[in-house]
Scaffold this active site. Structure first.
Site, PDB file in Angstrom:
ATOM      1  N   HIS A 201     -16.192 -12.443 -26.258  1.00  0.00           N
ATOM      2  CA  HIS A 201     -15.514 -13.719 -25.966  1.00  0.00           C
ATOM      3  C   HIS A 201     -16.491 -14.709 -25.331  1.00  0.00           C
ATOM      4  O   HIS A 201     -16.348 -15.920 -25.509  1.00  0.00           O
ATOM      5  CB  HIS A 201     -14.337 -13.497 -25.025  1.00  0.00           C
ATOM      6  CG  HIS A 201     -13.152 -12.870 -25.687  1.00  0.00           C
ATOM      7  ND1 HIS A 201     -12.320 -13.580 -26.513  1.00  0.00           N
ATOM      8  CD2 HIS A 201     -12.666 -11.608 -25.648  1.00  0.00           C
ATOM      9  CE1 HIS A 201     -11.352 -12.776 -26.961  1.00  0.00           C
ATOM     10  NE2 HIS A 201     -11.540 -11.569 -26.462  1.00  0.00           N
ATOM     11  N   ASP A 208      -8.350 -13.369 -29.853  1.00  0.00           N
ATOM     12  CA  ASP A 208      -7.275 -12.423 -29.562  1.00  0.00           C
ATOM     13  C   ASP A 208      -6.025 -12.890 -30.300  1.00  0.00           C
ATOM     14  O   ASP A 208      -5.573 -14.023 -30.128  1.00  0.00           O
ATOM     15  CB  ASP A 208      -7.013 -12.362 -28.055  1.00  0.00           C
ATOM     16  CG  ASP A 208      -8.141 -11.674 -27.310  1.00  0.00           C
ATOM     17  OD1 ASP A 208      -8.812 -10.814 -27.914  1.00  0.00           O
ATOM     18  OD2 ASP A 208      -8.351 -12.002 -26.125  1.00  0.00           O
ATOM     19  N   TYR A 236      -6.477   1.437 -28.443  1.00  0.00           N
ATOM     20  CA  TYR A 236      -7.723   1.228 -27.704  1.00  0.00           C
ATOM     21  C   TYR A 236      -7.336   0.685 -26.328  1.00  0.00           C
ATOM     22  O   TYR A 236      -6.461  -0.186 -26.238  1.00  0.00           O
ATOM     23  CB  TYR A 236      -8.638   0.234 -28.441  1.00  0.00           C
ATOM     24  CG  TYR A 236      -9.983   0.069 -27.764  1.00  0.00           C
ATOM     25  CD1 TYR A 236     -10.994   1.002 -27.933  1.00  0.00           C
ATOM     26  CD2 TYR A 236     -10.226  -1.018 -26.932  1.00  0.00           C
ATOM     27  CE1 TYR A 236     -12.214   0.865 -27.294  1.00  0.00           C
ATOM     28  CE2 TYR A 236     -11.448  -1.172 -26.282  1.00  0.00           C
ATOM     29  CZ  TYR A 236     -12.439  -0.222 -26.469  1.00  0.00           C
ATOM     30  OH  TYR A 236     -13.639  -0.361 -25.823  1.00  0.00           O
ATOM     31  N   HIS A 239      -5.544  -2.800 -25.296  1.00  0.00           N
ATOM     32  CA  HIS A 239      -5.290  -3.576 -26.518  1.00  0.00           C
ATOM     33  C   HIS A 239      -3.989  -3.202 -27.216  1.00  0.00           C
ATOM     34  O   HIS A 239      -3.873  -3.313 -28.443  1.00  0.00           O
ATOM     35  CB  HIS A 239      -6.477  -3.452 -27.477  1.00  0.00           C
ATOM     36  CG  HIS A 239      -7.686  -4.205 -26.991  1.00  0.00           C
ATOM     37  ND1 HIS A 239      -8.446  -3.793 -25.939  1.00  0.00           N
ATOM     38  CD2 HIS A 239      -8.240  -5.372 -27.413  1.00  0.00           C
ATOM     39  CE1 HIS A 239      -9.426  -4.651 -25.721  1.00  0.00           C
ATOM     40  NE2 HIS A 239      -9.328  -5.619 -26.606  1.00  0.00           N
ATOM     41  N   ASP A 241      -1.343  -4.858 -26.590  1.00  0.00           N
ATOM     42  CA  ASP A 241      -0.550  -6.090 -26.662  1.00  0.00           C
ATOM     43  C   ASP A 241      -1.261  -7.220 -27.401  1.00  0.00           C
ATOM     44  O   ASP A 241      -0.850  -8.367 -27.359  1.00  0.00           O
ATOM     45  CB  ASP A 241      -0.145  -6.549 -25.256  1.00  0.00           C
ATOM     46  CG  ASP A 241      -1.360  -6.866 -24.389  1.00  0.00           C
ATOM     47  OD1 ASP A 241      -2.519  -6.604 -24.826  1.00  0.00           O
ATOM     48  OD2 ASP A 241      -1.153  -7.372 -23.271  1.00  0.00           O
ATOM     49  N   HIS A 242      -2.325  -6.896 -28.072  1.00  0.00           N
ATOM     50  CA  HIS A 242      -2.984  -7.887 -28.933  1.00  0.00           C
ATOM     51  C   HIS A 242      -3.984  -7.189 -29.838  1.00  0.00           C
ATOM     52  O   HIS A 242      -4.330  -6.030 -29.611  1.00  0.00           O
ATOM     53  CB  HIS A 242      -3.673  -8.991 -28.123  1.00  0.00           C
ATOM     54  CG  HIS A 242      -4.878  -8.547 -27.336  1.00  0.00           C
ATOM     55  ND1 HIS A 242      -4.802  -7.795 -26.172  1.00  0.00           N
ATOM     56  CD2 HIS A 242      -6.195  -8.753 -27.550  1.00  0.00           C
ATOM     57  CE1 HIS A 242      -6.019  -7.566 -25.714  1.00  0.00           C
ATOM     58  NE2 HIS A 242      -6.890  -8.131 -26.530  1.00  0.00           N
ATOM     59  N   HIS A 244      -7.799  -7.730 -31.102  1.00  0.00           N
ATOM     60  CA  HIS A 244      -9.025  -8.484 -30.827  1.00  0.00           C
ATOM     61  C   HIS A 244      -9.945  -8.379 -32.048  1.00  0.00           C
ATOM     62  O   HIS A 244     -10.191  -7.286 -32.547  1.00  0.00           O
ATOM     63  CB  HIS A 244      -9.679  -7.878 -29.577  1.00  0.00           C
ATOM     64  CG  HIS A 244     -11.119  -8.239 -29.354  1.00  0.00           C
ATOM     65  ND1 HIS A 244     -11.538  -9.112 -28.375  1.00  0.00           N
ATOM     66  CD2 HIS A 244     -12.250  -7.812 -29.992  1.00  0.00           C
ATOM     67  CE1 HIS A 244     -12.868  -9.205 -28.412  1.00  0.00           C
ATOM     68  NE2 HIS A 244     -13.328  -8.434 -29.383  1.00  0.00           N
TER      69      HIS A 244
HETATM   70 ZN   LIG Z   1     -10.448  -9.993 -26.994  1.00  0.00          ZN
END
Ligand SMILES: [Zn+2]
Length: 260
Positions: A201, A208, A236, A239, A241-242, A244
């Site tokens: 990022h 995301d 992972y 992660h 909730d999104h 990446h």
């Molecule tokens: Zn991310």
């Protein structure tokens, strides 16, 4: 999509100057250019406020026009691959152009001419972002892309490539909206959200994604086909909730709950 057509005579060089200028404005021109998609293969590509190509590009071509093309087809590298954004039109760029052409029902000859460029003009805004994504979505940290691990210009350029990858993925998934909850982070923004010390990022590469109508796993699975070297999703750590996705060198894919 182009909203301020500029004249046929604008050179590719002038277009390049506009490409990332941000504040540059193109003079409006009551042009008689054909509607995108209607031009024959031999026509000059329709001018665009972002970037204007002329002629054709094919294997062996090189330079800024190729580099601009590579950004637009970065989402078509083939599964598990990414193409170099280096201005050299080699076999990988040809294959990406062919996949882009096939995705939009064009003759998939790997030669970028008027039909290919007109499709790109349809797909991009005047700031060179693809029509369905914005710089603001890719940066919820600050307004000037500063404070990351690379220069502001590099971070912004990396985000542009990420957006074109997302546009390709969006199209492949039926043109349904993809939710982007964030992208670039300065070092301080990254610390504030507890991001990894080496998070992509901070380079502008990463995005995301929210679940949207697709779901996290479908997004993670599709991302493998569109040039993302880093894919992290459900299963992972951190992660669930999104999803990446990011570019950059080296592959790291992990979304165990999605079979990745
Ligand atoms: Zn991310």
């Amino acid at each position: 999509m182009r909203s301020r057509p500029i004249g046929f005579l604008l050179s590719a060089l002038a277009g390049a100057a506009l490409a990332f200028g941000g504040t540059a404005t193109a003079s409006a021109h009551p042009s008689a250019t054909p509607a995108p998609g209607s031009a024959s293969a031999g026509d000059v590509g329709t001018a665009d406020a972002c970037y204007t190509w002329s002629g054709t590009l094919q294997e062996g071509s090189s330079g800024e026009a190729v580099r601009q093309l590579q950004i637009r087809v970065a989402g078509y590298p083939g599964t598990g691959n990414q193409i170099a954004i280096d201005g050299a039109f080699g076999p990988a760029t040809k294959a990406a152009v062919q996949r882009f052409q096939a995705a939009y029902g064009l003759a998939a000859d790997g030669i970028a001419g008027a039909q290919t460029f007109n499709k790109i003009y349809q797909l991009q805004d005047d700031d060179c972002t693809p029509v369905n994504f914005t710089y603001a979505e890719l940066n919820r940290c600050n307004s000037d892309w500063s404070g990351g691990k690379v220069s502001a210009g590099t971070a912004r350029a990396n985000a542009l490539v990420t957006m074109w990858k997302l546009q390709a993925m969006r199209h492949a998934m039926g043109d349904r909206p993809i939710t982007v909850n964030g992208g670039f982070r300065s070092v301080s923004c990254n610390s504030a959200v507890g991001g990894a010390a080496n998070s992509r990022h901070m380079y502008g590469h990463a995005a995301d994604l929210g679940a949207g109508s697709q779901g996290f796993c479908a997004l993670a699975q599709a991302a493998r086909n569109h040039g993302f070297t880093e894919i992290l999703g459900p299963g992972y750590p951190g992660h669930n909730d999104h999803t990446h996705v990011a570019g950059g060198s080296g592959r790291f894919w992990s979304a165990p709950s999605c079979g990745i």
